[in-house]
Design a protein around this motif. Structure first.
Motif: not given
Length: 408
Positions: A337, A326, A341, A330, A181, A323, A343
């Motif tokens: 998650t 994300e 995943t 999810k 992400i 968002s 960042p």
């Protein structure tokens, strides 16, 4: 796969993009930089929420870099079309021209023109790398993609831009994660460094009487690596052009590219300043950090000049777009998650750098095998491509819903 921007094979891919998206009910707009915008109508009018990337490649290929983002976007359109789903606002897919900067040496040049960061005339006048004389404008005309629409965010506004891309690095694979992400993109600058000495005969000119531009440039390239390493940054040279190019003539003219990168703008500037000071000394023949050890001193010296080709400051992506990604992750991974995943900050530049200047933007990464990119062995598992495409479509639809609810 090697598909340089505005080549005959690029035209084939562009034609396929236009034909395919039109068959899925889209209107295709082509602007003055050849950017293709395939737009599918929504229930309401307004700028489209798009998935965007590029179809051009590096000379040494890569079947996923950029291409995954475009084909996944088309798969999103196909899914909506086949299931008769109409979004509240228009959605679409963008194929940005010459993202790689491989044939015409400014990366993301066409999204840069769209964002108002690069003058159209400068982009049109870019000459191809090497000995060719083609320009971006002449090649756009030749392959029939010099569009009549202005290349600008005002002429073709976008509501938001989501870009699915391979990571081009080893982190996701090494950590057994499925989706990155992306929070932003690190800063970088591209320069052309020109070193001028004097051509001379290799057999009749002693070391002590040479102004060897290539030898001097080589020391500069070594120094750039040291300077970047000291600051935790990166520096690379990917293009080297020398004249006269004869085995028995010492080169008197060398141009080389210098790419400096860091997540922090000030670090890029510090490495640049360090290199500029050191390069001037190296050109003058001074011994910088022992680079002259075991070399014969010369009575001749060289000159050095710098030209800034690209300045891309660090980019932070839009929180609402992040968002949406994300939430999409999810909905797919559920309780896994956090484990699947991550960042991330992109180490490479992308068209999303420029779109972020004019509309909410973010990116989605999927794993690259061994972290390899810009290479024929570049590979991402089919299931990872599919997972990325699923996250991309959900993120676009979630953003469209936020628009419908007046939340963005």
């Amino acid at each position: 796969m090697s598909r340089l921007a505005l080549s005959d094979t690029d035209k084939q891919a562009r034609d396929w993009f236009a034909d395919t998206t039109k068959s899925l009910g889209c209107k295709v707009i082509v602007d003055a930089m050849g950017n293709q915008f395939a737009i599918r109508e929504g229930l309401k009018e307004g700028p489209p929420t798009v998935a965007g990337s590029h179809l051009d490649t590096q000379p040494t290929g890569g079947r996923y870099d950029g291409i995954l983002g475009v084909t996944a976007g088309i798969e999103m359109l196909r899914t909506l079309h086949n299931n008769s789903i109409t979004t509240t606002f228009p959605v679409g897919v963008v194929n940005w021209t010459n993202e790689e900067g491989a044939r015409f040496p400014i990366s993301m040049v066409s999204s840069g023109v769209w964002a108002g960061s690069i003058p159209l005339s400068h982009a049109h006048d870019l000459k191809e790398v090497g000995t060719g004389s083609a320009t971006m404008k002449s090649e756009l005309e030749r392959i029939g993609y010099l569009g009549d629409k202005d290349c600008s965010f005002e002429a073709v506004p976008l509501a938001a831009h989501f870009e699915l891309h391979i990571e081009q690095g080893p982190i996701l694979e090494a950590e057994n994660r499925k989706v990155g992400i992306v929070q932003g993109v690190q800063a970088y600058k591209w320069f052309t460094v020109s070193v001028r000495g004097a051509d001379c005969h290799t057999g009749t000119t002693s070391f002590s009487h040479r102004a060897d531009a290539l030898l001097v440039a080589s020391k500069m390239i070594v120094y750039s690596h040291r300077a970047a390493a000291r600051k935790g940054a990166l520096a690379s040279t990917g293009i080297l052009t020398l004249k006269p190019g004869s085995t028995n003539t010492v080169p008197g003219s060398v141009d080389f590219s210098l790419d400096i990168r860091s997540p922090d703008n000030h670090i890029v500037s510090e490495v640049e300043a360090d290199c500029k000071t050191a390069f001037a000394k190296i050109a003058a023949g001074e011994d910088v950090e022992g680079l002259n050890t075991d070399f014969v001193a010369s009575s001749k010296s060289c000159s050095v000049d710098w030209k800034l080709d690209t300045d891309s400051p660090a980019t932070k992506f839009h929180p609402e777009c992040i968002s949406c990604v994300e939430d999409a992750a999810k909905s797919i991974f559920g309780g896994e998650t956090q484990a699947l995943t991550k960042p991330m900050t992109s180490g490479a530049g992308h068209d999303s750098v420029y779109t972020s200047k004019r509309c909410p933007t973010t990116m989605i990464f999927v794993p690259s095998r061994d972290g390899v990119s810009h290479n024929p062995v570049e590979f991402t598992k089919p299931e990872d491509c599919a997972m990325g495409a699923q996250v991309l479509m959900q993120a676009v639809l979630r953003y469209d819903r936020k628009r419908a609810e007046g939340k963005v």
